[in-house]
Design a protein around this motif. Structure first.
Motif, mmCIF file in Angstrom:
data_model
loop_
_atom_site.group_PDB
_atom_site.id
_atom_site.type_symbol
_atom_site.label_atom_id
_atom_site.label_comp_id
_atom_site.label_asym_id
_atom_site.label_seq_id
_atom_site.Cartn_x
_atom_site.Cartn_y
_atom_site.Cartn_z
ATOM 1 N N UNK A 95 0.846 -1.195 0.000
ATOM 2 C CA UNK A 95 0.000 0.000 0.000
ATOM 3 C C UNK A 95 0.877 1.239 0.000
ATOM 4 N N UNK A 96 0.917 1.926 1.133
ATOM 5 C CA UNK A 96 1.785 3.106 1.267
ATOM 6 C C UNK A 96 2.834 2.889 2.348
ATOM 7 N N UNK A 97 3.038 1.638 2.757
ATOM 8 C CA UNK A 97 4.002 1.326 3.812
ATOM 9 C C UNK A 97 5.206 0.605 3.223
ATOM 10 N N UNK A 98 6.404 1.164 3.468
ATOM 11 C CA UNK A 98 7.654 0.533 3.072
ATOM 12 C C UNK A 98 8.153 -0.309 4.238
ATOM 13 N N UNK A 99 8.641 -1.527 3.939
ATOM 14 C CA UNK A 99 9.103 -2.429 4.987
ATOM 15 C C UNK A 99 10.539 -2.852 4.684
ATOM 16 N N UNK A 100 11.434 -2.569 5.622
ATOM 17 C CA UNK A 100 12.845 -2.916 5.459
ATOM 18 C C UNK A 100 13.046 -4.401 5.747
ATOM 19 N N UNK A 101 13.728 -5.115 4.846
ATOM 20 C CA UNK A 101 13.924 -6.549 5.037
ATOM 21 C C UNK A 101 14.966 -6.897 6.104
ATOM 22 N N UNK A 102 15.800 -5.954 6.488
ATOM 23 C CA UNK A 102 16.890 -6.272 7.418
ATOM 24 C C UNK A 102 16.438 -6.378 8.871
ATOM 25 N N UNK A 103 15.737 -5.366 9.361
ATOM 26 C CA UNK A 103 15.375 -5.359 10.776
ATOM 27 C C UNK A 103 13.911 -5.004 11.008
ATOM 28 N N UNK A 104 13.117 -4.879 9.935
ATOM 29 C CA UNK A 104 11.682 -4.674 10.082
ATOM 30 C C UNK A 104 11.225 -3.243 10.273
ATOM 31 N N UNK A 105 12.092 -2.267 10.076
ATOM 32 C CA UNK A 105 11.635 -0.879 10.155
ATOM 33 C C UNK A 105 10.568 -0.645 9.105
ATOM 34 N N UNK A 106 9.609 0.222 9.425
ATOM 35 C CA UNK A 106 8.551 0.554 8.478
ATOM 36 C C UNK A 106 8.458 2.067 8.341
ATOM 37 N N UNK A 107 8.161 2.509 7.115
ATOM 38 C CA UNK A 107 8.085 3.933 6.795
ATOM 39 C C UNK A 107 6.832 4.223 5.981
ATOM 40 N N UNK A 108 6.304 5.428 6.127
ATOM 41 C CA UNK A 108 5.196 5.898 5.293
ATOM 42 C C UNK A 108 5.810 6.377 3.978
ATOM 43 N N UNK A 109 5.426 5.764 2.878
ATOM 44 C CA UNK A 109 5.998 6.095 1.570
ATOM 45 C C UNK A 109 5.585 7.483 1.083
ATOM 46 N N UNK A 110 4.522 8.058 1.666
ATOM 47 C CA UNK A 110 4.063 9.391 1.251
ATOM 48 C C UNK A 110 4.763 10.515 1.995
ATOM 49 N N UNK A 111 5.256 10.220 3.210
ATOM 50 C CA UNK A 111 5.867 11.277 4.037
ATOM 51 C C UNK A 111 7.305 10.967 4.431
ATOM 52 N N UNK A 112 7.711 9.705 4.311
ATOM 53 C CA UNK A 112 9.036 9.288 4.743
ATOM 54 C C UNK A 112 9.149 9.040 6.236
#
Length: 141
Positions: A95-112
């Protein structure tokens, strides 16, 4: 030497066995120059046709480590998709959520913005514009 105790054989062997493991753990989380992705493009990057990102949509450009979103008013925003925690390239967009494969951090792709730790710093915003019908992301905002 008087006054100093000599470590037992067991203590020495245990320390020797744990040292490489501790080093690997630190190396895995360090942002060293060991192939980690650069935090942002070093020159303008052509991401494709303007129509690649629909109004209200978001698109991950994995090869360029960039995510672009388009607001309902048509304006574009772009962010580096290199995780600010350990510089891993983010390769998953839900959707609009980025998920880092290394440690599971998540970011909003619209705002960073960070949605889930361990990252505590937002993604780096990039300049983005449309030139001759092409989406172009550049290093600075």
């Amino acid at each position: 030497m008087p006054g100093r105790s000599v470590p037992s054989r067991r203590t020495v062997l245990r320390s020797a066995a744990l040292t490489p493991v501790a080093g690997l753990g630190l190396a895995a989380c360090s942002p060293g120059d060991d192939g980690a992705a650069p935090a942002r493009p070093t020159a303008p990057v052509d991401l494709g046709a303007e129509g690649e990102v629909a109004k209200g949509g978001t698109k991950l450009f994995r090869d360029q480590n960039v995510v672009v979103s388009r607001a309902e008013d048509g304006s574009l925003k772009a962010f580096s998709t290199v995780c600010t925690h350990a510089r891993c390239p983010i390769n998953k967009l839900e959707g609009t959520k980025l998920i880092c494969p290394c440690h599971g951090s998540e970011f909003d792709a619209r705002t960073g913005e960070v949605l889930h730790a361990p990252a505590s710093v937002p993604l780096i915003e990039l300049s983005v514009e449309v030139k001759q019908g092409r989406i172009i992301a550049s290093p600075g905002v």
